[in-house]
Design a protein around this motif. Structure first.
Motif, PDB file in Angstrom:
ATOM      1  N   THR A 199       0.823  -1.194   0.000  1.00  0.00           N
ATOM      2  CA  THR A 199       0.000   0.000   0.000  1.00  0.00           C
ATOM      3  C   THR A 199       0.868   1.261   0.000  1.00  0.00           C
ATOM      4  N   HIS A 200       2.151   1.134   0.218  1.00  0.00           N
ATOM      5  CA  HIS A 200       3.033   2.288   0.208  1.00  0.00           C
ATOM      6  C   HIS A 200       4.015   2.177  -0.953  1.00  0.00           C
ATOM      7  N   ARG A 201       4.368   3.322  -1.518  1.00  0.00           N
ATOM      8  CA  ARG A 201       5.305   3.339  -2.635  1.00  0.00           C
ATOM      9  C   ARG A 201       6.703   3.624  -2.101  1.00  0.00           C
ATOM     10  N   GLU A 202       7.665   2.852  -2.540  1.00  0.00           N
ATOM     11  CA  GLU A 202       9.030   3.086  -2.103  1.00  0.00           C
ATOM     12  C   GLU A 202       9.759   3.881  -3.173  1.00  0.00           C
ATOM     13  N   PRO A 203      10.753   4.663  -2.778  1.00  0.00           N
ATOM     14  CA  PRO A 203      11.506   5.460  -3.755  1.00  0.00           C
ATOM     15  C   PRO A 203      12.146   4.559  -4.810  1.00  0.00           C
ATOM     16  N   VAL A 204      12.277   5.086  -6.024  1.00  0.00           N
ATOM     17  CA  VAL A 204      12.819   4.274  -7.113  1.00  0.00           C
ATOM     18  C   VAL A 204      14.262   3.889  -6.842  1.00  0.00           C
ATOM     19  N   TRP A 205      14.973   4.684  -6.041  1.00  0.00           N
ATOM     20  CA  TRP A 205      16.385   4.402  -5.771  1.00  0.00           C
ATOM     21  C   TRP A 205      16.583   3.394  -4.634  1.00  0.00           C
ATOM     22  N   LEU A 206      15.525   3.082  -3.891  1.00  0.00           N
ATOM     23  CA  LEU A 206      15.698   2.252  -2.700  1.00  0.00           C
ATOM     24  C   LEU A 206      16.212   0.847  -3.009  1.00  0.00           C
ATOM     25  N   GLU A 214      23.814  -4.603   0.790  1.00  0.00           N
ATOM     26  CA  GLU A 214      23.997  -6.054   0.920  1.00  0.00           C
ATOM     27  C   GLU A 214      25.355  -6.481   0.376  1.00  0.00           C
ATOM     28  N   ALA A 215      25.795  -5.840  -0.689  1.00  0.00           N
ATOM     29  CA  ALA A 215      27.066  -6.220  -1.322  1.00  0.00           C
ATOM     30  C   ALA A 215      28.281  -5.678  -0.585  1.00  0.00           C
ATOM     31  N   HIS A 216      28.060  -4.728   0.344  1.00  0.00           N
ATOM     32  CA  HIS A 216      29.194  -4.075   1.002  1.00  0.00           C
ATOM     33  C   HIS A 216      29.086  -4.102   2.526  1.00  0.00           C
ATOM     34  N   LEU A 217      28.355  -5.067   3.075  1.00  0.00           N
ATOM     35  CA  LEU A 217      28.216  -5.143   4.529  1.00  0.00           C
ATOM     36  C   LEU A 217      29.556  -5.320   5.228  1.00  0.00           C
ATOM     37  N   LEU A 218      30.477  -5.983   4.566  1.00  0.00           N
ATOM     38  CA  LEU A 218      31.778  -6.252   5.180  1.00  0.00           C
ATOM     39  C   LEU A 218      32.625  -4.989   5.312  1.00  0.00           C
ATOM     40  N   HIS A 219      32.273  -3.940   4.583  1.00  0.00           N
ATOM     41  CA  HIS A 219      33.103  -2.738   4.537  1.00  0.00           C
ATOM     42  C   HIS A 219      32.425  -1.586   5.289  1.00  0.00           C
ATOM     43  N   PRO A 220      33.207  -0.609   5.736  1.00  0.00           N
ATOM     44  CA  PRO A 220      32.612   0.588   6.344  1.00  0.00           C
ATOM     45  C   PRO A 220      31.720   1.304   5.334  1.00  0.00           C
ATOM     46  N   LEU A 221      30.563   1.758   5.768  1.00  0.00           N
ATOM     47  CA  LEU A 221      29.637   2.464   4.885  1.00  0.00           C
ATOM     48  C   LEU A 221      29.417   3.867   5.441  1.00  0.00           C
ATOM     49  N   ASP A 222      29.373   4.869   4.549  1.00  0.00           N
ATOM     50  CA  ASP A 222      29.157   6.233   5.013  1.00  0.00           C
ATOM     51  C   ASP A 222      27.994   6.859   4.257  1.00  0.00           C
ATOM     52  N   LEU A 223      27.474   7.926   4.818  1.00  0.00           N
ATOM     53  CA  LEU A 223      26.288   8.579   4.283  1.00  0.00           C
ATOM     54  C   LEU A 223      26.509   9.084   2.868  1.00  0.00           C
ATOM     55  N   GLU A 224      27.677   9.659   2.612  1.00  0.00           N
ATOM     56  CA  GLU A 224      27.938  10.229   1.290  1.00  0.00           C
ATOM     57  C   GLU A 224      27.889   9.168   0.196  1.00  0.00           C
ATOM     58  N   ARG A 225      28.488   7.998   0.466  1.00  0.00           N
ATOM     59  CA  ARG A 225      28.521   6.945  -0.560  1.00  0.00           C
ATOM     60  C   ARG A 225      27.122   6.410  -0.832  1.00  0.00           C
ATOM     61  N   LEU A 226      26.322   6.212   0.215  1.00  0.00           N
ATOM     62  CA  LEU A 226      24.959   5.729   0.017  1.00  0.00           C
ATOM     63  C   LEU A 226      24.119   6.778  -0.711  1.00  0.00           C
ATOM     64  N   ALA A 227      24.343   8.046  -0.378  1.00  0.00           N
ATOM     65  CA  ALA A 227      23.599   9.114  -1.041  1.00  0.00           C
ATOM     66  C   ALA A 227      23.931   9.178  -2.522  1.00  0.00           C
ATOM     67  N   ARG A 228      25.206   8.988  -2.869  1.00  0.00           N
ATOM     68  CA  ARG A 228      25.594   8.968  -4.287  1.00  0.00           C
ATOM     69  C   ARG A 228      24.902   7.826  -5.020  1.00  0.00           C
ATOM     70  N   GLU A 229      24.786   6.690  -4.342  1.00  0.00           N
ATOM     71  CA  GLU A 229      24.110   5.544  -4.957  1.00  0.00           C
ATOM     72  C   GLU A 229      22.645   5.870  -5.250  1.00  0.00           C
ATOM     73  N   ALA A 230      22.051   6.701  -4.385  1.00  0.00           N
ATOM     74  CA  ALA A 230      20.649   7.089  -4.577  1.00  0.00           C
ATOM     75  C   ALA A 230      20.488   8.275  -5.511  1.00  0.00           C
ATOM     76  N   GLY A 231      21.603   8.994  -5.773  1.00  0.00           N
ATOM     77  CA  GLY A 231      21.526  10.184  -6.610  1.00  0.00           C
ATOM     78  C   GLY A 231      20.973  11.383  -5.874  1.00  0.00           C
ATOM     79  N   LEU A 232      21.194  11.441  -4.563  1.00  0.00           N
ATOM     80  CA  LEU A 232      20.673  12.537  -3.741  1.00  0.00           C
ATOM     81  C   LEU A 232      21.805  13.160  -2.935  1.00  0.00           C
ATOM     82  N   SER A 233      21.551  14.362  -2.407  1.00  0.00           N
ATOM     83  CA  SER A 233      22.497  14.948  -1.474  1.00  0.00           C
ATOM     84  C   SER A 233      22.446  14.151  -0.177  1.00  0.00           C
TER      85      SER A 233
END
Length: 307
Positions: A199-206, A214-233
């Motif tokens: 009943t809810h729509r998820e963002p197209v980038w999610l 999932e592919a990078h759980l073994l590595h440190p993850l930061d906000l900037e890298r995830l944001a780039r993956e989504a195409g957002l600030s």
């Protein structure tokens, strides 16, 4: 908020007091900080994609966590409060609990006596097969907590029977099909299980961000890298992610790491190795997070699955 169960905090008998009911789960290892909190897991050798669970929780509060499977069960006694998809829900005696796969949720007691419940976790391909849905279908339940004493009693009886039938494949599969027919199917949208959609729509980038995590759980993850993956600030991404999944990216990543570690433990991997394999600091870190998310230590979970 689901308000089908009254929010009363009536005095309740503690285990061991006069008038307190007999504990049907005597002998369960005490893996929580409080001896009143007990849980057991069981996997089924002939039927991958299923995990059985039963518990009596009084003091423990489950932090946000998720399962790569639908969580289906019933409350036998007491009242549970849980947060799911941004809303608070109450589930009392006889209520069904029906959660979609990969949805973060919490859980705690609403009354002094805690709550006793049983669950079965069924991965999506197997649930689709049980319901006769196409392989790629994504059934979604309308309600996470359903006040239906008749169905709740049926679910409790079937889950008890499934727990004792794990060594008899033919009997187990017959009970599993009955559970899907009598408990699962009636609680899907009336338009038909084959057309059930979220009943809810998820963002197209999610989906893209989830795959990256999932592919990078073994590595440190930061906000900037995830944001780039989504195409957002970065902070636009942070707000949007929390609006979509009701948790921060950090909480989601930790939940995924701990769930992946739990899968490794079920395969017989040692806790220390499971921790490092999913990007956690060490076994102590894994133990801390498993206790707050699932209520068990890695060692206790491994022992429960083997036993």
């Amino acid at each position: 908020m689901n308000t089908s169960v009254p929010r009363t905090r009536a005095p309740a008998s503690r285990p061991g007091e006069a008038g307190a009911p007999m504990d049907a789960m005597a002998g369960v290892p005490e893996v929580f900080d409080e001896p009143t909190d007990r849980a057991r897991f069981k996997r089924v050798a002939h039927r991958p994609g299923i995990e059985l669970y039963r518990a009596h929780i009084v003091h423990h509060a489950f932090r946000p966590h998720c399962h790569d499977a639908y969580g289906l069960g019933a409350i036998e006694r007491g009242i549970e409060r849980f947060r799911y998809r941004g809303s608070e829900h109450l589930a009392g005696p006889g209520s069904l609990v029906l959660m979609d796969d990969d949805e973060l949720h919490t859980g705690r007691a609403e009354t002094d006596e805690g709550w006793r419940y049983r669950m079965i976790y069924i991965e999506r391909p197997l649930l689709n097969a049980l319901l006769g849905l196409p392989e790629g279908a994504s059934p979604h339940f309308r309600q996470a907590a359903v006040d239906a004493p008749t169905h709740g009693a049926q679910a409790t009886a079937l889950l008890d029977a499934l727990w004792t039938a794990t060594e008899d494949p033919l009997q187990f599969d017959g009970l599993l099909a009955e559970f899907a027919q009598r408990i699962v199917a009636p609680n899907l949208p009336p338009a038909g299980a084959e057309q059930a959609k979220a009943t809810h729509r998820e963002p197209v980038w999610l989906p893209r961000v989830r795959e990256y995590i999932e592919a990078h759980l073994l590595h440190p993850l930061d906000l900037e890298r995830l944001a780039r993956e989504a195409g957002l600030s970065p902070f636009h991404f942070l707000r949007s992610f929390k609006a979509a999944l009701r948790v921060t990216p950090h909480a989601y990543v930790q939940a995924r790491r701990v769930f992946r570690a739990k899968q490794l433990l079920a395969r017989g991997i040692q806790p220390a190795d499971a921790a490092t394999a999913v990007g956690l600091v060490d076994q102590a870190h894994l133990s801390k997070w498993m206790k707050v998310m699932f209520g068990v230590t890695p060692g206790a979970y491994s022992k429960s699955i083997r036993g």
